[in-house]
Design a protein around this motif. Structure first.
Motif, PDB file in Angstrom:
ATOM      1  N   TYR A 115      97.919 -22.137 117.052  1.00  9.11           N
ATOM      2  CA  TYR A 115      98.088 -22.935 118.260  1.00  9.11           C
ATOM      3  C   TYR A 115      99.558 -23.284 118.386  1.00  9.11           C
ATOM      4  N   GLU A 116     100.097 -23.182 119.595  1.00 11.88           N
ATOM      5  CA  GLU A 116     101.515 -23.470 119.790  1.00 11.88           C
ATOM      6  C   GLU A 116     101.715 -24.246 121.080  1.00 11.88           C
ATOM      7  N   GLY A 117     102.568 -25.260 121.018  1.00  9.78           N
ATOM      8  CA  GLY A 117     102.850 -26.028 122.221  1.00  9.78           C
ATOM      9  C   GLY A 117     103.557 -27.334 121.914  1.00  9.78           C
TER      10      GLY A 117
ATOM     11  N   ASP B 152     104.622 -25.907 111.796  1.00 11.23           N
ATOM     12  CA  ASP B 152     106.006 -25.434 111.855  1.00 11.23           C
ATOM     13  C   ASP B 152     106.688 -25.999 113.087  1.00 11.23           C
ATOM     14  N   PHE B 153     107.829 -26.643 112.878  1.00 11.66           N
ATOM     15  CA  PHE B 153     108.617 -27.169 113.991  1.00 11.66           C
ATOM     16  C   PHE B 153     109.406 -26.037 114.642  1.00 11.66           C
ATOM     17  N   ILE B 154     109.399 -25.992 115.981  1.00  9.47           N
ATOM     18  CA  ILE B 154     110.103 -24.944 116.723  1.00  9.47           C
ATOM     19  C   ILE B 154     111.270 -25.500 117.527  1.00  9.47           C
ATOM     20  N   ASP B 155     111.025 -26.565 118.290  1.00 10.12           N
ATOM     21  CA  ASP B 155     112.056 -27.072 119.199  1.00 10.12           C
ATOM     22  C   ASP B 155     111.595 -28.423 119.730  1.00 10.12           C
ATOM     23  N   TYR B 156     112.337 -28.935 120.715  1.00  9.58           N
ATOM     24  CA  TYR B 156     111.946 -30.144 121.430  1.00  9.58           C
ATOM     25  C   TYR B 156     111.727 -29.819 122.905  1.00  9.58           C
TER      26      TYR B 156
ATOM     27  N   GLY C  63      98.361 -36.822 100.282  1.00  6.50           N
ATOM     28  CA  GLY C  63      98.868 -38.133 100.675  1.00  6.50           C
ATOM     29  C   GLY C  63      99.861 -38.087 101.820  1.00  6.50           C
ATOM     30  N   THR C  64     100.208 -36.893 102.280  1.00  6.69           N
ATOM     31  CA  THR C  64     101.090 -36.765 103.442  1.00  6.69           C
ATOM     32  C   THR C  64     100.331 -37.200 104.698  1.00  6.69           C
ATOM     33  N   VAL C  65     101.003 -37.964 105.542  1.00  5.89           N
ATOM     34  CA  VAL C  65     100.420 -38.364 106.826  1.00  5.89           C
ATOM     35  C   VAL C  65     101.393 -37.974 107.934  1.00  5.89           C
ATOM     36  N   PHE C  66     100.846 -37.534 109.047  1.00  2.14           N
ATOM     37  CA  PHE C  66     101.662 -37.049 110.152  1.00  2.14           C
ATOM     38  C   PHE C  66     101.282 -37.801 111.416  1.00  2.14           C
ATOM     39  N   ASN C  67     102.235 -38.581 111.927  1.00  2.38           N
ATOM     40  CA  ASN C  67     102.008 -39.392 113.121  1.00  2.38           C
ATOM     41  C   ASN C  67     102.275 -38.549 114.362  1.00  2.38           C
ATOM     42  N   ILE C  68     101.212 -38.130 115.030  1.00  2.00           N
ATOM     43  CA  ILE C  68     101.360 -37.310 116.227  1.00  2.00           C
ATOM     44  C   ILE C  68     102.123 -38.070 117.302  1.00  2.00           C
ATOM     45  N   ARG C  69     101.814 -39.351 117.476  1.00  2.25           N
ATOM     46  CA  ARG C  69     102.427 -40.136 118.555  1.00  2.25           C
ATOM     47  C   ARG C  69     103.944 -40.215 118.411  1.00  2.25           C
ATOM     48  N   SER C  70     104.428 -40.408 117.191  1.00  2.00           N
ATOM     49  CA  SER C  70     105.868 -40.544 117.001  1.00  2.00           C
ATOM     50  C   SER C  70     106.581 -39.196 117.033  1.00  2.00           C
ATOM     51  N   ASN C  71     105.801 -38.096 117.106  1.00  2.00           N
ATOM     52  CA  ASN C  71     106.399 -36.767 117.206  1.00  2.00           C
ATOM     53  C   ASN C  71     106.129 -36.107 118.554  1.00  2.00           C
ATOM     54  N   GLU C  72     105.734 -36.907 119.541  1.00  2.00           N
ATOM     55  CA  GLU C  72     105.541 -36.362 120.888  1.00  2.00           C
ATOM     56  C   GLU C  72     106.835 -35.731 121.379  1.00  2.00           C
ATOM     57  N   GLY C  73     106.717 -34.605 122.053  1.00  4.35           N
ATOM     58  CA  GLY C  73     107.888 -33.889 122.522  1.00  4.35           C
ATOM     59  C   GLY C  73     108.377 -32.827 121.559  1.00  4.35           C
ATOM     60  N   SER C  74     107.786 -32.759 120.374  1.00  2.00           N
ATOM     61  CA  SER C  74     108.110 -31.685 119.436  1.00  2.00           C
ATOM     62  C   SER C  74     107.302 -30.447 119.785  1.00  2.00           C
ATOM     63  N   VAL C  75     107.975 -29.314 119.839  1.00  4.48           N
ATOM     64  CA  VAL C  75     107.275 -28.043 120.040  1.00  4.48           C
ATOM     65  C   VAL C  75     106.927 -27.505 118.648  1.00  4.48           C
ATOM     66  N   VAL C  76     105.640 -27.236 118.413  1.00  3.44           N
ATOM     67  CA  VAL C  76     105.198 -26.836 117.085  1.00  3.44           C
ATOM     68  C   VAL C  76     104.271 -25.633 117.165  1.00  3.44           C
ATOM     69  N   ALA C  77     104.159 -24.963 116.042  1.00  6.36           N
ATOM     70  CA  ALA C  77     103.111 -23.958 115.830  1.00  6.36           C
ATOM     71  C   ALA C  77     102.202 -24.480 114.730  1.00  6.36           C
ATOM     72  N   ILE C  78     100.918 -24.514 114.998  1.00 12.27           N
ATOM     73  CA  ILE C  78      99.927 -25.004 114.032  1.00 12.27           C
ATOM     74  C   ILE C  78      98.974 -23.873 113.693  1.00 12.27           C
ATOM     75  N   ASN C  79      98.948 -23.531 112.421  1.00  8.49           N
ATOM     76  CA  ASN C  79      98.083 -22.446 111.959  1.00  8.49           C
ATOM     77  C   ASN C  79      96.964 -23.020 111.095  1.00  8.49           C
ATOM     78  N   VAL C  80      95.726 -22.721 111.473  1.00  7.61           N
ATOM     79  CA  VAL C  80      94.562 -23.185 110.726  1.00  7.61           C
ATOM     80  C   VAL C  80      93.970 -22.009 109.959  1.00  7.61           C
ATOM     81  N   GLU C  81      93.895 -22.155 108.655  1.00  5.60           N
ATOM     82  CA  GLU C  81      93.383 -21.051 107.827  1.00  5.60           C
ATOM     83  C   GLU C  81      91.918 -21.264 107.467  1.00  5.60           C
TER      84      GLU C  81
END
Length: 265
Positions: free
Chosen positions: A3-5, A42-46, A247-265
């Protein structure tokens, strides 16, 4: 599955447990369905959520220029007591401010870590509570505009926090306070303009159940600028956070505007 966006806050559906969705331009991912699976981010851009240009994000998913120009992020958003549309006074765009400010608002108590007081538009119940990771919440008062809600929150901040302790929330360290009894004791603490909107009868407590298989004991926050590629096993979602096995946590809200690729295995 790839998924990318552009990241926006996760959309939710009130269920037991809460259903979470990451929505992109051409696809969406039901987060509940990929629990216990390996996920790579994976971070791509903003991309600014306002002007949609590939510009570095300043705050709240907006680039610097849009953050200081757009009506969507005026000071009254974070400080509702600064709302002035009920007086016909413009901050940045009176038409937008009138639409958002002059509608029913709820002042509430939420239990996400400690008891907190907050404000939300009535149309955002229970979404606002879900986004904060509240385990339960209760309405204190419904008022006709954002200003009245704001001055109520200010008055009650003398007795309650207006912030969620995100670490306690993610580790499920939630108190057992009787928010019904607390809510029923607040009438004398409300501003005079708001007291006519208060009812002394019991309000409904909304309980919220999150899709979490394992709560972390130690937390480390994922920063895409410092770690542009991360892989981990997803163990839960709470608030706007993804929780991983290490134990890693990722705050989606604070990373809004990040262009990412998400790969689910």
């Amino acid at each position: 599955m790839l998924y990318e966006g552009v990241l926006n806050k996760m959309q939710t559906e009130f269920n037991s447990p809460i259903e979470y969705y990451l929505v992109f331009k051409d696809s969406f991912l039901n987060i509940n369905q990929v629990l216990d699976r390996s996920i790579t981010i994976d971070f791509i851009d903003y991309e600014c959520l306002c002007c949609h240009q590939r510009k570095k994000i300043f705050r709240q998913g907006f680039c610097y220029d849009c953050f200081y120009q757009s009506a969507e992020v005026g000071d009254w958003i974070m400080r509702p007591e600064l709302s002035k549309a009920h007086l016909g006074i413009e901050d940045r765009d009176l038409a937008y401010e009138t639409k958002v400010q002059l509608q029913p608002h709820i002042v509430y108590l939420a239990l996400a870590s400690d008891v907190k007081v907050g404000v939300t538009r009535k149309t955002q119940v229970p979404t606002r509570w879900i986004d904060q990771g509240a385990s339960s919440a209760i309405e204190i008062v419904e008022v006709p505009n954002r200003y009245l809600a704001g001055i109520t929150e200010v008055a009650l901040k003398d007795f309650f926090t207006d912030k969620t302790n995100w670490r306690k929330m993610l580790q499920n360290e939630v108190g057992n306070d009787d928010i019904q009894a607390i809510r029923n004791s607040l009438q004398d603490k409300l501003p005079e303009e708001v007291k006519p909107y208060y009812t002394s009868t019991d309000a409904n407590i909304i309980d919220l159940n999150y899709p979490v298989l394992q709560y972390p004991t130690k937390l480390k926050s994922l920063n895409l600028e410092k770690t542009p590629s991360y892989q981990g096993t997803l163990k839960g979602v709470k608030g706007q956070y993804l929780i991983f096995e290490d134990g890693t946590v990722f705050n989606i809200r604070s990373n809004e505007g990040s262009v990412v690729a998400i790969n689910v295995e």
